[in-house]
Design a protein around this motif. Structure first.
Motif, mmCIF file in Angstrom:
data_model
loop_
_atom_site.group_PDB
_atom_site.id
_atom_site.type_symbol
_atom_site.label_atom_id
_atom_site.label_comp_id
_atom_site.label_asym_id
_atom_site.label_seq_id
_atom_site.Cartn_x
_atom_site.Cartn_y
_atom_site.Cartn_z
ATOM 1 N N GLN A 1 7.084 46.195 27.143
ATOM 2 C CA GLN A 1 6.564 47.294 27.959
ATOM 3 C C GLN A 1 6.750 47.033 29.461
ATOM 4 O O GLN A 1 7.170 47.902 30.220
ATOM 5 C CB GLN A 1 5.099 47.543 27.642
ATOM 6 C CG GLN A 1 4.646 48.882 28.202
ATOM 7 C CD GLN A 1 3.164 49.131 28.021
ATOM 8 O OE1 GLN A 1 2.531 48.549 27.134
ATOM 9 N NE2 GLN A 1 2.607 49.976 28.862
ATOM 10 N N GLU A 2 6.462 45.807 29.846
ATOM 11 C CA GLU A 2 6.611 45.434 31.257
ATOM 12 C C GLU A 2 8.081 45.522 31.672
ATOM 13 O O GLU A 2 8.412 46.004 32.771
ATOM 14 C CB GLU A 2 6.068 44.013 31.440
ATOM 15 C CG GLU A 2 5.945 43.584 32.875
ATOM 16 C CD GLU A 2 5.282 42.212 33.003
ATOM 17 O OE1 GLU A 2 4.634 41.742 32.039
ATOM 18 O OE2 GLU A 2 5.416 41.611 34.083
ATOM 19 N N GLU B 1 9.073 49.110 32.206
ATOM 20 C CA GLU B 1 8.568 49.645 33.469
ATOM 21 C C GLU B 1 9.412 49.162 34.638
ATOM 22 O O GLU B 1 9.768 49.922 35.533
ATOM 23 C CB GLU B 1 7.103 49.234 33.663
ATOM 24 C CG GLU B 1 6.163 50.016 32.757
ATOM 25 C CD GLU B 1 4.752 49.420 32.700
ATOM 26 O OE1 GLU B 1 3.996 49.833 31.799
ATOM 27 O OE2 GLU B 1 4.420 48.557 33.543
ATOM 28 N N LYS B 2 9.742 47.867 34.612
ATOM 29 C CA LYS B 2 10.514 47.305 35.727
ATOM 30 C C LYS B 2 11.935 47.842 35.727
ATOM 31 O O LYS B 2 12.502 48.120 36.792
ATOM 32 C CB LYS B 2 10.474 45.785 35.670
ATOM 33 C CG LYS B 2 9.097 45.263 36.073
ATOM 34 C CD LYS B 2 8.945 43.780 35.875
ATOM 35 C CE LYS B 2 7.585 43.326 36.410
ATOM 36 N NZ LYS B 2 7.277 41.940 36.022
ATOM 37 N N ASP C 1 12.118 51.117 37.447
ATOM 38 C CA ASP C 1 12.180 51.050 38.907
ATOM 39 C C ASP C 1 13.475 50.423 39.413
ATOM 40 O O ASP C 1 13.925 50.711 40.516
ATOM 41 C CB ASP C 1 11.004 50.216 39.441
ATOM 42 C CG ASP C 1 9.687 50.960 39.286
ATOM 43 O OD1 ASP C 1 9.696 52.199 39.421
ATOM 44 O OD2 ASP C 1 8.662 50.309 39.009
#
Ligand code: PLP
Length: 229
Positions: free
Chosen positions: A58-59, A62-63, A66
Motif C-alpha cells: 500500500q505504501e 501511494e509513493k 506521487d
C-alpha cells in the motif's frame, strides 16, 4: 545530519568499500524509504540515490502515485493477492520466496506479456520466524522458477540475522556468495544470477567485503523509523 548529507556520505563510502570487495564489482545502493515520506525520497534522490526500497504494497502504491518515474524495488514479504498492484510498476521484486507467489507473478507476467524481474530471497541462517527459501530447497525452487517463462530470476537476496556478531554475519554472507556461485555453475546454460543483494545499515560493510553488489540501507540514510518493519 540531513538525509542529503547521509546519502552523499553513504554513496562515497560504498565507492571506497568497492575496493575491499572480494569481486571489486560496483555496488548498487537501494535507499530503503519505508515509513518515510515522499519529501524524504526526493531529498535522497537529489543527493544521488537512484533506487528506493519499500516493503509494504500500500505504501509503495501511494509513493508510486506521487513519483511514478522513480525506480522502486519491493523488498518486503509480498502477499500473493497483492502482486496485481505492483508487478508492472516496481523494477525488481527482491522477495520471491515461495511457489504460490511465483505462480501469481507468472500469471500477471503472462497476461501482460512481460518478464518480471525477481530475486530469490534466501533464509540464510534458517531462522524460523523469517521468510526466504531454505538453503537446501533453493535448487528445487529455482528449477520451478525456470519453468516460468514470464519470471526472470536476476539473483539472490537475504536479510542477515539481526545480531551483533561480525564473524557470524560474515559466514552468512560467505554462504550466500558461495550459493550463488554454485547455482551459476549448475545452471550456467539457463541463467546468470548477477545480483547479490545483502547488507543493511548495520552490516553493509561486511556484506560488501564478502561480495554483495547491492546493499539495502534505510536508517543510516533516513534516520530512525517510527515503526519497525
Ligand atoms: C527495512 C529493510 C532494510 C533496511 O534496514 P536498515 O536497517 O534500516 O538499513 C533492508 N532490507 C529489508 C528487506 C528491509 O525490510
Amino acid at each position: 545530519m540531513s538525509i542529503a548529507d547521509n546519502t552523499k556520505r553513504i554513496l562515497e563510502e560504498i565507492q571506497d568499500l568497492e575496493h575491499t570487495s572480494l569481486t571489486q564489482e560496483s555496488v548498487e545502493l537501494i535507499a530503503v524509504s519505508k515509513f518515510h515520506p515522499v519529501e524524504a525520497i526526493v531529498e535522497a534522490y537529489d543527493a544521488g540515490a537512484r533506487i528506493f526500497g519499500e516493503n509494504k504494497v500500500q505504501e509503495l502504491q501511494e509513493k508510486l502515485g506521487d513519483l511514478p518515474d522513480f525506480n522502486f524495488h519491493m523488498i518486503g514479504n509480498l502477499q500473493s493477492n497483492k502482486v496485481k498492484y505492483i508487478y508492472d510498476k516496481v523494477r525488481l521484486i527482491q522477495s520471491l520466496d515461495r511457489p504460490s507467489l511465483l505462480k501469481e507473478i507468472e500469471k500477471y507476467g503472462l497476461a501482460a506479456q512481460i518478464k518480471i524481474p525477481c530475486l530469490i530471497e534466501i533464509n540464510i541462517a534458517d531462522e524460523p520466524q523469517k521468510g526466504g527459501v531454505a538453503v537446501n530447497s533453493v535448487q528445487d525452487f529455482l528449477e520451478h522458477c525456470l519453468d516460468q517463462s514470464h519470471v526472470e530470476i536476476k539473483g539472490l537476496m537475504t536479510v542477515a540475522p539481526d545480531i551483533d556478531d561480525e564473524a557470524y554475519l560474515r559466514r552468512c554472507f560467505q554462504k550466500m556468495f558461495q550459493l550463488r556461485e554454485k547455482l551459476n555453475t549448475v545452471y550456467k546454460h539457463e541463467l546468470n544470477l548477477e545480483i547479490l543483494s545483502m547488507g543493511m545499515s548495520q552490516d553493509y560493510k561486511i556484506a560488501i567485503e564478502e561480495g554483495a553488489n547491492m546493499v539495502r540501507i534505510g536508517s543510516k540514510i533516513f534516520g530512525r523509523r517510527q515503526y519497525n518493519g
